[in-house]
Design an enzyme around this catalytic site. Structure first.
Site, short mmCIF file in Angstrom:
data_model
loop_
_atom_site.label_atom_id
_atom_site.label_comp_id
_atom_site.label_asym_id
_atom_site.label_seq_id
_atom_site.Cartn_x
_atom_site.Cartn_y
_atom_site.Cartn_z
N LYS A 118 1.58 -12.36 -14.05
CA LYS A 118 0.27 -11.90 -13.56
C LYS A 118 -0.83 -12.86 -13.98
O LYS A 118 -1.77 -13.12 -13.21
CB LYS A 118 -0.02 -10.50 -14.09
CG LYS A 118 0.83 -9.40 -13.47
CD LYS A 118 0.38 -8.02 -13.94
CE LYS A 118 1.16 -6.91 -13.25
NZ LYS A 118 0.67 -5.57 -13.64
N GLY A 176 0.77 -1.24 0.00
CA GLY A 176 0.00 0.00 0.00
C GLY A 176 0.80 1.28 0.00
O GLY A 176 0.24 2.35 -0.25
N THR A 177 2.11 1.22 0.28
CA THR A 177 2.91 2.44 0.25
C THR A 177 3.62 2.63 -1.08
O THR A 177 4.40 3.57 -1.24
CB THR A 177 3.94 2.46 1.39
OG1 THR A 177 4.84 1.36 1.23
CG2 THR A 177 3.27 2.36 2.75
N TYR A 180 3.73 2.90 -5.50
CA TYR A 180 3.27 3.97 -6.40
C TYR A 180 1.75 3.99 -6.53
O TYR A 180 1.09 4.98 -6.19
CB TYR A 180 3.91 3.83 -7.77
CG TYR A 180 3.42 4.92 -8.71
CD1 TYR A 180 3.92 6.21 -8.61
CD2 TYR A 180 2.43 4.67 -9.65
CE1 TYR A 180 3.46 7.24 -9.44
CE2 TYR A 180 1.96 5.68 -10.48
CZ TYR A 180 2.47 6.95 -10.37
OH TYR A 180 2.00 7.96 -11.19
N ILE A 181 1.14 2.92 -7.03
CA ILE A 181 -0.32 2.94 -7.21
C ILE A 181 -1.03 2.61 -5.90
O ILE A 181 -2.15 3.06 -5.66
CB ILE A 181 -0.76 1.98 -8.34
CG1 ILE A 181 -2.22 2.22 -8.72
CG2 ILE A 181 -0.53 0.52 -7.93
CD1 ILE A 181 -2.52 3.62 -9.23
N GLY A 182 -0.35 1.86 -5.03
CA GLY A 182 -0.98 1.46 -3.77
C GLY A 182 -1.44 2.64 -2.94
O GLY A 182 -2.53 2.62 -2.37
N ARG A 207 -3.63 -15.07 -11.71
CA ARG A 207 -5.07 -15.20 -11.96
C ARG A 207 -5.51 -16.66 -11.92
O ARG A 207 -6.51 -17.00 -11.27
CB ARG A 207 -5.42 -14.62 -13.34
CG ARG A 207 -5.37 -13.12 -13.45
CD ARG A 207 -5.88 -12.68 -14.83
NE ARG A 207 -5.94 -11.24 -14.95
CZ ARG A 207 -6.52 -10.59 -15.97
NH1 ARG A 207 -7.08 -11.31 -16.95
NH2 ARG A 207 -6.55 -9.28 -16.01
N ARG A 224 6.16 -2.60 6.99
CA ARG A 224 7.29 -2.93 7.85
C ARG A 224 7.57 -1.74 8.76
O ARG A 224 7.49 -0.59 8.34
CB ARG A 224 8.52 -3.28 7.02
CG ARG A 224 8.34 -4.56 6.22
CD ARG A 224 9.60 -4.95 5.49
NE ARG A 224 9.39 -6.19 4.75
CZ ARG A 224 9.45 -7.40 5.27
NH1 ARG A 224 9.72 -7.55 6.57
NH2 ARG A 224 9.24 -8.46 4.53
N LYS A 258 9.39 7.78 2.77
CA LYS A 258 7.98 7.40 2.84
C LYS A 258 7.19 8.31 3.78
O LYS A 258 5.98 8.09 3.98
CB LYS A 258 7.84 5.95 3.32
CG LYS A 258 8.41 4.91 2.37
CD LYS A 258 7.54 4.74 1.14
CE LYS A 258 8.02 3.60 0.26
NZ LYS A 258 7.17 3.41 -0.93
#
Length: 373
Positions: free
Chosen positions: A198, A43-44, A46-48, A202, A67, A76
């Site tokens: 990816k 989540g930290t 680019y897109i997160g 899936r 972390r 960050k």
């Protein structure tokens, strides 16, 4: 008062707070708990960070696996401070010592306390991607899991799948996608391998019987529009522009905040269950020639155009080093093969975000480019 007595009293106060918060987590007010609790892994990144912010803004109880060193990492700090201000909770990876009651009390008042973390009197929840038991514990306390891990960890999502499978409670999993539809690409190496990784995730999700949504958000506007995809440039061109292929295939450019908004809307939407969510807004589905024309209109100038034929582009990909070869290979997939738009979205496998959520006012390519004039 002796320092030992003060420490004992503080520890008791922290213990009481811990049990109170633990009870609130396990037995929430049914009237207040109307939206899914979401755990973000990556989540930290680019897109997160855009998805996390969108989740908190939409009122979802939002948790980010992080972390402990990240909380104090200067690189960050802006993201972490923004998360704190938005009420985001942190699921800490590292076990902390027996003095953790005092430590957790301090974290609470400094805004980085983790409601999920206090599962015992001596540690925060170890929501570690590489620690199966702790990851299962973290996942058991949320409703949805969204992965936005980077390229290096894509294959490691098998660990998330295994933890979700064991936890047995997740209503929706979003693996790290947020680009091309990897089942419908005509890519060359090295992009081909990345897309294949990816695609394998899936298949593993489906084989495990986990409820899912795959997000095909196509291009991040922030990656491609600030310099019109010109290698090494820091601003859109004013004299000459290099165009891959003939510039005619339609590509899709979406602002990152809009990707976050659409993704979070899909979390509790039954229409997106076991579907691919395509973010394909009409005003952002545009050829590269059309992007250049929009820019020329804004600056009142016609640019010199240099077209790179496919044969030359393939040669450039083979000769380039990492990461340029990856970027060029993705460009070949989209700008030459047209992999963003060379297929129709069938109801059997996908839905389109701007049609599902017409209330979202997304940023158009035209509007986005205006900031650079």
């Amino acid at each position: 008062m002796p320092s030992s007595t003060r420490l004992i009293l503080l520890s008791l106060a922290t213990l009481s707070l811990a049990f109170f918060l633990r009870r609130r987590l396990l037995f929430p007010d049914p009237m207040a708990q109307t939206k899914s609790k979401i755990l973000f892994i990556g989540g930290t990144g680019y897109i997160g960070k855009f998805l996390v912010e969108a989740s908190a803004k939409a009122g979802h109880p939002t948790f980010v696996l992080v972390r402990e060193p990240t909380l104090s990492n200067p690189a960050k700090s802006k993201v972490i401070d923004s998360f704190k201000a938005s009420g985001v909770n942190f699921v800490l990876v590292r076990t902390i010592p027996s003095c953790c009651m005092l430590f957790s009390f301090t974290l609470f008042f400094f805004g980085s306390f983790d409601y999920l973390g206090l599962v015992s009197l001596c540690k925060f929840l170890q929501g570690d991607l590489y620690d199966h038991e702790s990851l299962v514990k973290a996942i058991k306390q949320v409703d949805a899991v969204i992965s936005t891990v980077g390229h290096a960890q894509l294959a490691d999502q098998g660990k998330i799948i295994a933890a979700i499978k064991e936890a047995g409670n997740v209503k929706r999993f979003f693996p790290s996608e947020f680009g091309n539809d990897v089942d419908r690409v005509h890519a060359v190496e090295p992009a081909k391998t990345a897309f294949a990784t990816k695609a394998k995730v899936r298949r593993d999700v489906e084989a495990a019987g986990i409820p899912y949504t795959y997000v095909s958000s196509n291009f991040f506007a922030g990656y491609f529009l600030p310099n019109l995809n010109q290698a090494g440039a820091t601003a859109p061109p004013r004299d000459k522009v290099v165009i891959l292929g003939d510039g005619n295939p339609k590509a899709i450019f979406n602002k990152e905040e809009d990707i976050g908004t659409y993704t979070i809307k899909a979390v509790d939407d039954p229409r997106t269950l076991n579907k691919i969510l395509y973010i394909r807004p009409p005003a952002n589905t545009i050829s590269f020639n059309e992007v250049v024309a929009l820019w020329e209109k804004k600056i009142g100038k016609t640019l010199e155009k240099v077209y790179v034929p496919e044969e030359q582009l393939l040669k450039n990909i083979q000769e380039a080093a990492v990461p340029i070869n990856v970027i060029l290979a993705i460009g070949h997939s989209v700008f030459v093969k047209g992999d963003h738009t060379n297929f129709e979205i069938e109801p059997s496998f996908g839905v389109e975000a701007s049609a599902l959520y017409p209330d979202v006012k997304y940023t158009t390519v035209d509007e986005y480019l205006s900031q650079f004039v």
